[in-house]
Write a protein that holds these residues in place. Structure first.
Motif, short mmCIF file in Angstrom:
data_model
loop_
_atom_site.label_atom_id
_atom_site.label_comp_id
_atom_site.label_asym_id
_atom_site.label_seq_id
_atom_site.Cartn_x
_atom_site.Cartn_y
_atom_site.Cartn_z
N ASP A 1 -3.70 5.72 -8.12
CA ASP A 1 -4.64 5.83 -7.79
C ASP A 1 -5.25 4.65 -7.15
O ASP A 1 -6.22 3.63 -8.49
CB ASP A 1 -5.52 6.67 -8.96
CG ASP A 1 -7.00 7.18 -8.37
OD1 ASP A 1 -7.15 6.92 -6.94
OD2 ASP A 1 -8.26 7.00 -9.66
N LEU A 2 -5.82 4.51 -6.16
CA LEU A 2 -5.74 2.68 -5.41
C LEU A 2 -7.43 3.00 -5.77
O LEU A 2 -8.01 1.71 -4.76
CB LEU A 2 -5.27 2.90 -3.70
CG LEU A 2 -3.77 2.59 -4.12
CD1 LEU A 2 -3.72 2.79 -2.82
CD2 LEU A 2 -3.57 1.72 -4.55
N THR A 3 -7.99 3.88 -5.63
CA THR A 3 -9.80 4.50 -5.59
C THR A 3 -10.01 3.86 -7.35
O THR A 3 -10.97 3.53 -7.50
CB THR A 3 -10.61 5.48 -5.65
OG1 THR A 3 -9.93 6.33 -6.61
CG2 THR A 3 -9.61 5.91 -4.46
N LYS A 4 -9.07 3.74 -8.16
CA LYS A 4 -9.70 3.80 -9.90
C LYS A 4 -9.48 1.96 -10.06
O LYS A 4 -8.44 0.91 -9.58
CB LYS A 4 -8.84 4.22 -10.58
CG LYS A 4 -9.41 3.94 -12.36
CD LYS A 4 -8.34 4.39 -12.93
CE LYS A 4 -7.69 3.30 -14.12
NZ LYS A 4 -7.37 3.96 -15.54
N GLU A 5 -10.51 1.12 -10.06
CA GLU A 5 -10.64 -0.11 -10.23
C GLU A 5 -9.87 -0.52 -11.28
O GLU A 5 -9.93 -0.43 -12.28
CB GLU A 5 -12.38 -0.43 -11.05
CG GLU A 5 -13.14 -0.18 -9.40
CD GLU A 5 -14.30 -1.15 -9.80
OE1 GLU A 5 -14.96 -1.74 -10.63
OE2 GLU A 5 -15.01 -0.64 -9.18
N THR A 6 -8.77 -1.38 -11.11
CA THR A 6 -8.23 -2.03 -12.33
C THR A 6 -8.60 -3.41 -13.37
O THR A 6 -8.15 -2.97 -14.58
CB THR A 6 -6.67 -3.17 -11.65
OG1 THR A 6 -6.40 -2.79 -10.29
CG2 THR A 6 -5.84 -3.31 -12.32
N PHE A 7 -9.67 -4.16 -13.26
CA PHE A 7 -9.92 -4.50 -13.96
C PHE A 7 -11.97 -4.21 -13.32
O PHE A 7 -12.32 -4.86 -13.23
CB PHE A 7 -10.36 -6.32 -13.25
CG PHE A 7 -9.38 -6.34 -13.46
CD1 PHE A 7 -8.48 -6.69 -15.47
CD2 PHE A 7 -8.02 -6.53 -12.75
CE1 PHE A 7 -7.07 -6.80 -14.81
CE2 PHE A 7 -6.84 -7.07 -12.95
CZ PHE A 7 -6.51 -6.92 -14.08
N PRO A 8 -12.83 -2.66 -14.27
CA PRO A 8 -13.57 -2.56 -14.09
C PRO A 8 -14.83 -3.60 -14.34
O PRO A 8 -15.79 -2.67 -13.42
CB PRO A 8 -13.71 -1.35 -15.33
CG PRO A 8 -12.28 -1.51 -16.24
CD PRO A 8 -12.03 -2.35 -15.12
N ASP A 9 -14.88 -3.73 -15.52
CA ASP A 9 -16.03 -6.38 -15.32
C ASP A 9 -16.23 -6.66 -14.55
O ASP A 9 -16.61 -8.12 -14.16
CB ASP A 9 -16.09 -5.75 -17.18
CG ASP A 9 -15.15 -6.64 -17.53
OD1 ASP A 9 -13.50 -6.49 -16.96
OD2 ASP A 9 -14.73 -6.58 -19.05
N PHE A 10 -14.84 -6.55 -13.00
CA PHE A 10 -14.32 -8.02 -12.52
C PHE A 10 -15.80 -8.01 -11.79
O PHE A 10 -15.87 -9.20 -12.10
CB PHE A 10 -13.04 -7.62 -11.55
CG PHE A 10 -12.80 -8.99 -10.70
CD1 PHE A 10 -12.08 -9.79 -11.21
CD2 PHE A 10 -13.59 -8.62 -9.61
CE1 PHE A 10 -11.85 -10.68 -10.40
CE2 PHE A 10 -12.66 -9.76 -8.12
CZ PHE A 10 -12.42 -10.67 -9.28
N LYS A 11 -16.75 -7.40 -11.48
CA LYS A 11 -17.99 -7.75 -10.48
C LYS A 11 -19.11 -8.90 -11.14
O LYS A 11 -19.69 -9.55 -11.16
CB LYS A 11 -18.36 -6.58 -9.68
CG LYS A 11 -17.52 -6.46 -8.65
CD LYS A 11 -17.88 -4.82 -7.70
CE LYS A 11 -17.39 -4.11 -7.16
NZ LYS A 11 -17.55 -2.44 -6.92
N TYR B 1 0.87 -1.32 0.17
CA TYR B 1 0.28 -0.12 -0.52
C TYR B 1 0.81 1.35 0.09
O TYR B 1 0.70 2.55 -1.37
CB TYR B 1 -0.87 -0.19 1.46
CG TYR B 1 -1.39 1.21 1.05
CD1 TYR B 1 -2.48 0.97 0.41
CD2 TYR B 1 -0.81 2.21 2.81
CE1 TYR B 1 -3.47 3.02 0.95
CE2 TYR B 1 -2.19 3.49 2.76
CZ TYR B 1 -2.91 3.90 1.76
OH TYR B 1 -3.81 4.74 2.29
#
Length: 65
Positions: free
Chosen positions: A48-58, A39
């Motif tokens: 930027d840790l608030t940005k999702e690395t894989f936006p479609d992961f969920k 961290y």
């Protein structure tokens, strides 16, 4: 109780960590410090840790469960 000792060559330049913990929680003593290190390194690099690395992961996980 399990006695975990982390050490090195014994030439006086190493840091010795001695931790005594229950077997079920002893892995936390090794994992958590590295998570904190990761961290801090990411923050230091300006990630930027608030940005999702894989936006479609969920969405993909929801289709597999």
């Amino acid at each position: 109780m399990i006695d975990h000792r982390i050490g090195g060559s014994g030439d006086g330049r190493d840091v010795m960590i001695e931790a005594v913990a229950e077997e079920a929680i002893s892995p936390l003593g090794y994992v958590v410090p590295f998570q904190v290190l990761a961290y801090r390194l990411a923050i230091g690099k300006g990630v930027d840790l608030t940005k999702e690395t894989f936006p479609d992961f969920k969405m993909y996980v929801a289709t597999r469960v």
